[in-house]
Design a protein around this motif. Structure first.
Motif, PDB file in Angstrom:
ATOM      1  N   ILE A 155      -0.413  14.554  10.312  1.00 38.10           N
ATOM      2  CA  ILE A 155      -1.401  15.134   9.400  1.00 38.10           C
ATOM      3  C   ILE A 155      -2.186  14.049   8.685  1.00 38.10           C
ATOM      4  N   ALA A 156      -1.473  13.110   8.046  1.00 34.31           N
ATOM      5  CA  ALA A 156      -2.159  12.066   7.288  1.00 34.31           C
ATOM      6  C   ALA A 156      -1.183  10.946   6.956  1.00 34.31           C
ATOM      7  N   SER A 157      -1.736   9.771   6.563  1.00 33.15           N
ATOM      8  CA  SER A 157      -0.947   8.630   6.106  1.00 33.15           C
ATOM      9  C   SER A 157      -1.375   8.270   4.697  1.00 33.15           C
ATOM     10  N   CYS A 158      -0.395   7.820   3.903  1.00 31.70           N
ATOM     11  CA  CYS A 158      -0.640   7.407   2.518  1.00 31.70           C
ATOM     12  C   CYS A 158      -0.187   5.964   2.387  1.00 31.70           C
ATOM     13  N   GLU A 159      -1.052   5.097   1.866  1.00 33.14           N
ATOM     14  CA  GLU A 159      -0.740   3.660   1.806  1.00 33.14           C
ATOM     15  C   GLU A 159      -1.125   3.101   0.446  1.00 33.14           C
ATOM     16  N   GLU A 186       8.280  15.845   8.845  1.00 33.93           N
ATOM     17  CA  GLU A 186       8.933  14.568   9.146  1.00 33.93           C
ATOM     18  C   GLU A 186       8.081  13.457   8.564  1.00 33.93           C
ATOM     19  N   LEU A 187       8.767  12.428   8.025  1.00 33.96           N
ATOM     20  CA  LEU A 187       8.067  11.301   7.435  1.00 33.96           C
ATOM     21  C   LEU A 187       8.397  10.026   8.195  1.00 33.96           C
ATOM     22  N   ARG A 202       3.670   2.335   3.291  1.00 35.05           N
ATOM     23  CA  ARG A 202       2.904   3.329   4.053  1.00 35.05           C
ATOM     24  C   ARG A 202       3.841   4.459   4.463  1.00 35.05           C
ATOM     25  N   SER A 203       3.366   5.691   4.301  1.00 33.46           N
ATOM     26  CA  SER A 203       4.152   6.861   4.680  1.00 33.46           C
ATOM     27  C   SER A 203       3.256   7.783   5.495  1.00 33.46           C
ATOM     28  N   THR A 204       3.723   8.216   6.655  1.00 36.93           N
ATOM     29  CA  THR A 204       2.965   9.096   7.542  1.00 36.93           C
ATOM     30  C   THR A 204       3.652  10.450   7.592  1.00 36.93           C
ATOM     31  N   LEU A 205       2.827  11.518   7.378  1.00 34.06           N
ATOM     32  CA  LEU A 205       3.354  12.893   7.322  1.00 34.06           C
ATOM     33  C   LEU A 205       3.125  13.576   8.667  1.00 34.06           C
TER      34      LEU A 205
END
Length: 605
Positions: A155-159, A186-187, A202-205
């Motif tokens: 869905i998206a990544s947060c950094e 899942e992350l 960085r975390s990817t959803l």
């Protein structure tokens, strides 16, 4: 003996050191790049001279490096360490309490270690904690397939960057924490430390999206430690784009938001429940129309635009087709027609007539009759009974649809009433400021407008005439002299007949100048008589007094009874006659003054 003295001195020094206390804070917090100040406080029952002070840096592995030394004679910053060029130490003593403050400039991440302060042989230590606030979270949308399916999609990544210590990233949907055990998510997390010691997290959803997620609000939250404790920071909210097939399409009139009438601008819109919207086409009575994305526009519609409108959609996901239709009714109101039941609008005085008002409409209508802005009748028929000249004029008929206020029309009819003259009122007289002149007024109604002729008795002549005319009324005003009784008649005539009015004008009675003179003269005479009477009374009283005095003197012998006495008496009598003559003349003067109008002669003036 010398050995005993040396032993005693050592015991004294040891007791003094045993009384020395050194204390430091458990931790000192500082932001990366700032200045850190680490205090060391020591106290003794008695401070004798300068003490030995040393500072050490102890790494997490336990390796200890001396960075500063000071005794009574020297003060040295150790060379060849990370702090050789970045520290300075200040000292202060207040009675039995002393302090040593280690200042570190330009704090770095690797400065996060223990610092040991040693005074004489006593030590204490503190932990320096270094913090760096992370950057604002950056969202990068994933390369997912927007179609709803049964597998997890990126869905998206947060950094975040430049954080110390390492931050933590969590995900939220509609303000609720996403959890793998509940939300089928899942992350994938990564944590990188750059050479300066700062972290990039960085975390990817990964999430199995549903159709209900189309309007959901997603964002990530970063939690990190800084001075004062744990802080949090949120990213911008983003939405997940989803593609799904259209299962229903709806056609509707977008504007106007009321019943449609002729002359309106109509917008017909078609909408599907899928995403993206399908491709639309429109038809009117099986004829294709020009489409603007999802709608068609009809300008200045007429009743010919009524009929069946059909919308067909072509889905962009599964290429299926759906249709919907509506029946458009364009309402109308035809021009208003007024009839009077005859071939002419010229009607006779006293006649009865019925006016009928009609207009063809697609909606139920109401009819209202007006004249001169006043409501006369509700209904499409207006009955005019016994026509008079006052009933002539313009009649307006308005037809409107109660269910559509904008749908209304009107028309008008001018009614002309013809007939013989009719006197509005009797001949009226108005006196003028002139002595014997009056105005006579004759007001007549009729159509055609009648002619007016005046007839006067006693050989009177008309001094002047003024005529005023309107559509049905003529007013004639004449001026005559009213010096005697005058018989007046006003005759009005047109091609349909005549009418006349009579009046007797009596002479005007006004006060004359002679009467005024008599009144003035009478008033003056009365005033003169009053004066004369008063004078006579006074003279009589004087004569009586004089006679009494003379008689008294005569008795006393003081006055001789001879010719001279007679002469005196004669003189008194003559004087009395003169007075009476003067009074008589005064009375005559007053009477003459009244006759002459109260005026004086030039000589009197």
């Amino acid at each position: 003996m010398g050995l005993l003295a040396l032993t005693g001195l050592y015991v004294l020094v040891f007791q003094a050191w045993a009384q020395l206390e050194v204390s430091m804070e458990d931790r000192v917090e500082v932001l990366l790049g700032n200045v850190a100040e680490i205090p060391c406080i020591y106290s003794m029952s008695q401070l004798n001279g300068s003490l030995l002070v040393q500072w050490f840096a102890r790494s997490p592995s336990g390796n200890e490096v001396k960075i500063y030394y000071k005794d009574k004679l020297v003060e040295v910053v150790s060379m060849g360490t990370d702090y050789s060029e970045r520290i300075n130490v200040s000292h202060a003593v207040d009675g039995t309490v002393g302090s040593s403050i280690l200042t570190i400039n330009g704090v770095r991440v690797k400065d996060e270690q223990e610092f040991v302060c040693q005074v004489q042989r006593n030590t204490s230590h503190t932990k320096l904690l270094v913090f760096s606030t992370p950057s604002v979270p950056h969202i990068e949308l994933g390369s997912y397939t927007p179609t709803v399916n049964l597998k997890r999609e990126e869905i998206a990544s947060c950094e975040v960057n430049n954080a110390y210590p390492a931050p933590n990233i969590t995900w939220y949907k509609n303000r609720l924490l996403l959890q793998s055990s509940v939300n089928n998510m899942e992350l994938e997390k990564t944590l990188t430390q750059n050479p300066s010691g700062l972290f990039t997290a960085r975390s990817t959803l990964f999430l199995q999206v549903e159709k209900a997620d189309e309007d959901a609000e997603f964002y990530c939250e970063v939690s990190y430690f800084t001075i004062g404790g744990l802080h949090m920071m949120e990213s911008q909210i983003f939405h997940v784009e989803l593609h799904y097939s259209t299962t229903k399409v709806t056609i509707s009139v977008d504007s106007p938001h009321r019943l449609v009438k002729e002359g309106d601008r109509v917008k017909i819109r078609c909408k599907g429940n899928g995403n993206p919207q399908p491709i639309f086409s429109f038809q009117h009575n099986s004829r294709s129309l020009n489409v603007e994305l999802d709608h068609v526009v009809l300008d200045n519609v007429t009743r010919a635009h009524s009929g069946l409108y059909k919308c067909t959609s072509l889905d962009q996901v599964d290429f299926s087709e759906l249709t919907d239709s509506l029946e458009l009714m364009v309402h109308y109101l035809d021009p208003v027609v007024i009839t009077s039941g005859g071939s002419s609008d010229m009607l006779d005085l006293g006649q009865h007539v019925s006016l009928t008002c009609n207009a063809l409409s697609s909606l139920p209508t109401n009819t209202t009759w007006y004249k001169d802005g006043t409501v006369l009748e509700e209904g499409h028929i207006l009955n005019l009974l016994n026509l008079s000249y006052d009933m002539a004029g313009t009649y307006v008929c308005e037809v409107h649809a109660p269910s559509l206020a904008e749908l209304k029309r009107q028309n008008s009819l001018n009614i002309t009433v013809r007939g013989k003259p009719v006197m509005v009122e009797e001949v009226a007289m108005i006196s003028l400021d002139a002595e014997d002149s009056v105005n006579l007024t004759c007001s007549v109604k009729g159509h055609p407008i009648p002619d007016i002729q005046w007839n006067l008795s006693d050989n009177q002549t008309i001094l002047g005439e003024r005529i005023t005319m309107t559509d049905y009324t003529i007013v004639s005003v004449i001026t005559i002299r009213a010096t005697s009784l005058v018989n007046v008649s006003c005759v009005a005539t047109n091609e349909l007949g005549s009418a006349q009015a009579f009046s007797d004008i009596k002479p005007i009675q006004k006060p004359t100048a002679t009467t005024a003179i008599i009144i003035t003269s009478t008033r003056s005479t009365k005033e003169g008589n009053g004066v004369v009477i008063a004078v006579i009374i006074i003279l009589i009283l004087l004569l009586a007094i004089l006679g009494s005095v003379l008689y008294f003197l005569y008795k006393k012998g003081k006055i001789p009874c001879g010719r001279s006495g007679k002469q005196d008496l004669m003189k008194e009598k003559s004087s009395k006659d003169d007075v009476e003559m003067k009074n008589s003349r005064s009375e005559e003067a007053v009477l003459l003054q009244g006759v002459n109008g109260g005026k004086r002669s030039p000589s009197d003036q």
